[in-house]
Write an enzyme that holds these catalytic residues in place. Structure first.
Site, PDB file in Angstrom:
ATOM      1  N   ASP A  45      44.269  48.815  29.698  1.00  0.00           N
ATOM      2  CA  ASP A  45      42.891  48.977  29.238  1.00  0.00           C
ATOM      3  C   ASP A  45      42.374  50.390  29.501  1.00  0.00           C
ATOM      4  OD1 ASP A  45      42.790  46.425  28.282  1.00  0.00           O
ATOM      5  OD2 ASP A  45      41.594  45.608  29.922  1.00  0.00           O
ATOM      6  N   GLU A 123      31.218  50.440  30.749  1.00  0.00           N
ATOM      7  CA  GLU A 123      30.011  50.498  31.552  1.00  0.00           C
ATOM      8  C   GLU A 123      29.625  51.928  31.891  1.00  0.00           C
ATOM      9  OE1 GLU A 123      33.231  51.144  33.861  1.00  0.00           O
ATOM     10  OE2 GLU A 123      32.917  48.974  33.648  1.00  0.00           O
ATOM     11  N   ALA A 185      24.961  46.981  45.859  1.00  0.00           N
ATOM     12  CA  ALA A 185      24.501  46.971  47.260  1.00  0.00           C
ATOM     13  C   ALA A 185      23.034  47.365  47.386  1.00  0.00           C
ATOM     14  CB  ALA A 185      25.384  47.900  48.104  1.00  0.00           C
TER      15      ALA A 185
END
Length: 268
Positions: A45, A123, A185
């Protein structure tokens, strides 16, 4: 038909590239690295991500197909022993086009400098180089929250199985034109609060991040890492452009999810 080949660069991938090149030319297909109609990605990928960004400016005219030389990928569905079958299918144009949504990333600056715009297949993330990331998050120009934490990740549906999933984000079928914002986070205590859940935004929605103090940010777009200075805002939306894949046979998304995360041995 004109073709190009992107190889991961290891010995196995390069050998398959040579084989595919020889076969495709024997069918009178022309190798054109500048203006191909179809791009064969040989590797994984990550290799296909590199191929996508190489031909990003002409993504609406180029179709991608992936042959994996490692584990089964979400973009690469052909196996090395199928190289002859794949080449014949390409030569006979025995495929149809499918399209996946892309993410548009726009970085605006405090100066008069023109904004920088990118397209992501998987992303984009935003992090502060040195300190905690503090960003005001706006959804459709409405202030939604002030985020404090390590960073934020905005993913496409096809990229929802990558970094987004590791962050606890939802897996979204790529037929849905949407983007997903996931926290990295976040700081949540009696003083600072965030929604604490991934947000899935439809095509007509925009997410804008505005700095609270620091103005220098590390922005990733797929595998690209980019340091942006004097940032005034970073905006995300579903892009008007889409990525095209040449699909030769059924490649069900949920089967890929099953084979990759539940029963990895089933690919053989």
């Amino acid at each position: 038909m004109k073709f190009a080949i992107q190889s991961r660069g290891d010995a196995v991938s390069n050998e398959l590239k040579d084989t595919a090149m020889r076969y495709l030319r024997s069918f009178d297909l022309a190798y054109d690295e500048q203006h191909p109609d179809i791009v064969l990605s040989i590797g994984g990928d990550g290799t296909l991500l590199h191929a996508f960004h190489k031909y990003r400016s002409s993504s609406s005219q180029v179709a991608f197909v992936g042959l994996h030389t490692g584990h089964l990928g979400f973009y690469a569905d052909w196996k090395p022993h199928e190289i002859e079958k794949l080449v014949i299918s390409i030569a006979k144009e025995e495929f149809k086009f499918i399209e996946y949504p892309l993410l548009e990333v726009t970085v605006d600056y405090q100066s008069s400098e023109d904004p920088a715009t990118y397209l992501a297949l998987n992303e984009s993330t935003v992090k502060s180089p040195d300190v905690t990331l503090v960003m005001d998050v706006f959804l459709n120009e409405m202030h939604f929250e002030t985020f404090r934490g390590d960073g934020l990740c905005m993913s496409t549906p096809s990229g929802s199985t990558a970094y987004n999933k590791a962050l606890g984000g939802a897996i979204v079928h790529p037929s849905l034109e949407a983007i997903q914002l996931s926290e990295i986070a976040s700081i949540n205590n009696r003083v600072f609060r965030t929604v604490g859940s991934p947000l899935v935004l439809p095509k007509h929605h925009t997410c804008t991040l505005k700095p609270v103090k620091a103005v220098d940010f590390m922005v990733t777009v797929d595998h690209l890492q980019l340091l942006h200075k004097d940032v005034s805002s970073i905006s995300y939306r579903v892009a008007e452009e889409k990525v095209r894949f040449a699909r030769f046979r059924p490649f069900p998304f949920w089967k890929r999810v099953h084979d990759s995360f539940i029963d990895a041995g089933s690919e053989d």
